[in-house]
Design a protein around this motif. Sequence first.
Motif, mmCIF file in Angstrom:
data_model
loop_
_atom_site.group_PDB
_atom_site.id
_atom_site.type_symbol
_atom_site.label_atom_id
_atom_site.label_comp_id
_atom_site.label_asym_id
_atom_site.label_seq_id
_atom_site.Cartn_x
_atom_site.Cartn_y
_atom_site.Cartn_z
ATOM 1 N N LYS A 91 -24.269 -28.836 51.739
ATOM 2 C CA LYS A 91 -23.860 -27.438 51.895
ATOM 3 C C LYS A 91 -23.287 -26.895 50.589
ATOM 4 O O LYS A 91 -23.593 -25.769 50.196
ATOM 5 C CB LYS A 91 -22.836 -27.298 53.015
ATOM 6 C CG LYS A 91 -23.414 -27.483 54.398
ATOM 7 C CD LYS A 91 -22.346 -27.398 55.461
ATOM 8 C CE LYS A 91 -22.933 -27.691 56.820
ATOM 9 N NZ LYS A 91 -21.919 -27.709 57.877
ATOM 10 N N ASN A 92 -22.470 -27.710 49.925
ATOM 11 C CA ASN A 92 -21.907 -27.293 48.640
ATOM 12 C C ASN A 92 -22.999 -27.076 47.599
ATOM 13 O O ASN A 92 -22.932 -26.132 46.809
ATOM 14 C CB ASN A 92 -20.881 -28.306 48.136
ATOM 15 C CG ASN A 92 -19.607 -28.281 48.942
ATOM 16 O OD1 ASN A 92 -19.280 -27.297 49.596
ATOM 17 N ND2 ASN A 92 -18.879 -29.386 48.912
ATOM 18 N N TYR B 145 -26.462 -23.300 44.460
ATOM 19 C CA TYR B 145 -27.772 -22.670 44.256
ATOM 20 C C TYR B 145 -27.709 -21.170 44.543
ATOM 21 O O TYR B 145 -28.276 -20.364 43.809
ATOM 22 C CB TYR B 145 -28.831 -23.305 45.155
ATOM 23 C CG TYR B 145 -29.250 -24.708 44.794
ATOM 24 C CD1 TYR B 145 -29.243 -25.170 43.479
ATOM 25 C CD2 TYR B 145 -29.683 -25.587 45.783
ATOM 26 C CE1 TYR B 145 -29.655 -26.465 43.173
ATOM 27 C CE2 TYR B 145 -30.106 -26.873 45.485
ATOM 28 C CZ TYR B 145 -30.090 -27.309 44.177
ATOM 29 O OH TYR B 145 -30.505 -28.575 43.877
ATOM 30 N N ALA B 146 -27.027 -20.798 45.608
ATOM 31 C CA ALA B 146 -26.918 -19.383 45.978
ATOM 32 C C ALA B 146 -26.155 -18.590 44.921
ATOM 33 O O ALA B 146 -26.554 -17.469 44.568
ATOM 34 C CB ALA B 146 -26.250 -19.244 47.344
ATOM 35 N N VAL B 147 -25.084 -19.160 44.419
ATOM 36 C CA VAL B 147 -24.309 -18.481 43.365
ATOM 37 C C VAL B 147 -25.173 -18.296 42.115
ATOM 38 O O VAL B 147 -25.180 -17.221 41.507
ATOM 39 C CB VAL B 147 -23.008 -19.259 43.050
ATOM 40 C CG1 VAL B 147 -22.342 -18.740 41.785
ATOM 41 C CG2 VAL B 147 -22.056 -19.193 44.228
ATOM 42 N N ILE B 148 -25.906 -19.332 41.747
ATOM 43 C CA ILE B 148 -26.804 -19.213 40.589
ATOM 44 C C ILE B 148 -27.816 -18.099 40.814
ATOM 45 O O ILE B 148 -28.065 -17.286 39.920
ATOM 46 C CB ILE B 148 -27.519 -20.555 40.311
ATOM 47 C CG1 ILE B 148 -26.518 -21.589 39.810
ATOM 48 C CG2 ILE B 148 -28.664 -20.373 39.307
ATOM 49 C CD1 ILE B 148 -27.071 -23.005 39.749
ATOM 50 N N VAL C 278 -28.309 -10.483 39.103
ATOM 51 C CA VAL C 278 -27.539 -9.449 38.405
ATOM 52 C C VAL C 278 -27.846 -9.492 36.905
ATOM 53 O O VAL C 278 -28.149 -8.463 36.291
ATOM 54 C CB VAL C 278 -26.026 -9.608 38.674
ATOM 55 C CG1 VAL C 278 -25.217 -8.667 37.801
ATOM 56 C CG2 VAL C 278 -25.722 -9.375 40.150
ATOM 57 N N ALA C 279 -27.797 -10.685 36.311
ATOM 58 C CA ALA C 279 -27.979 -10.819 34.867
ATOM 59 C C ALA C 279 -29.361 -10.350 34.409
ATOM 60 O O ALA C 279 -29.486 -9.709 33.361
ATOM 61 C CB ALA C 279 -27.751 -12.267 34.442
ATOM 62 N N THR C 280 -30.370 -10.663 35.181
ATOM 63 C CA THR C 280 -31.723 -10.272 34.771
ATOM 64 C C THR C 280 -31.999 -8.800 35.059
ATOM 65 O O THR C 280 -32.530 -8.091 34.198
ATOM 66 C CB THR C 280 -32.790 -11.140 35.464
ATOM 67 O OG1 THR C 280 -32.651 -11.039 36.884
ATOM 68 C CG2 THR C 280 -32.696 -12.589 35.030
ATOM 69 N N PHE D 255 -36.243 -19.731 42.111
ATOM 70 C CA PHE D 255 -36.235 -21.189 42.157
ATOM 71 C C PHE D 255 -35.000 -21.722 42.888
ATOM 72 O O PHE D 255 -35.135 -22.580 43.767
ATOM 73 C CB PHE D 255 -36.366 -21.783 40.750
ATOM 74 C CG PHE D 255 -36.618 -23.258 40.752
ATOM 75 C CD1 PHE D 255 -37.794 -23.784 41.269
ATOM 76 C CD2 PHE D 255 -35.681 -24.136 40.242
ATOM 77 C CE1 PHE D 255 -38.029 -25.156 41.279
ATOM 78 C CE2 PHE D 255 -35.904 -25.504 40.240
ATOM 79 C CZ PHE D 255 -37.081 -26.014 40.759
ATOM 80 N N PRO D 256 -33.783 -21.218 42.603
ATOM 81 C CA PRO D 256 -32.634 -21.683 43.387
ATOM 82 C C PRO D 256 -32.758 -21.350 44.884
ATOM 83 O O PRO D 256 -32.331 -22.143 45.727
ATOM 84 C CB PRO D 256 -31.441 -20.954 42.768
ATOM 85 C CG PRO D 256 -31.872 -20.611 41.397
ATOM 86 C CD PRO D 256 -33.349 -20.376 41.480
#
Length: 116
Positions: A6-7, A12-15, A21-23, A98-99
């Motif tokens: 789960k962690n 992966y979700a945070v990435i 946002v960054a892209t 991918f994430p």
Amino acid sequence: MTRSEKNLCIVYAVIAVVALVATQVNNIAFFLQPQNGGMAGYINALYANPAVASFTNDILLYALAGSIFMAVEAQRLGIRYVWVYIVLSFLIAVSVMFPLFLIVRQYKTSRLRVSE
């Protein structure tokens, strides 16, 4: 799913969110510039100098390898609609899709392990 799984999915979700946002902030900023050249201007900007061209080629080849990995893993694990992840990797960002695929893959491997 175990706690560590789960962690991992949370990471992966945070990435994926940060990557989105960054892209997209930069993509929007590019297309809001006057006389940006549209899609042709965008592609030309990807090869504006050797440093950017190197990074562009690196990401494109990573996306290709990631797409092959997603297709093979999806077939092996029975993950449906893998083509959506692959297409959106090129339309949105591989760093987003991918994430997200890895989250689904982790969920599927966990479910398969429990059912054994």
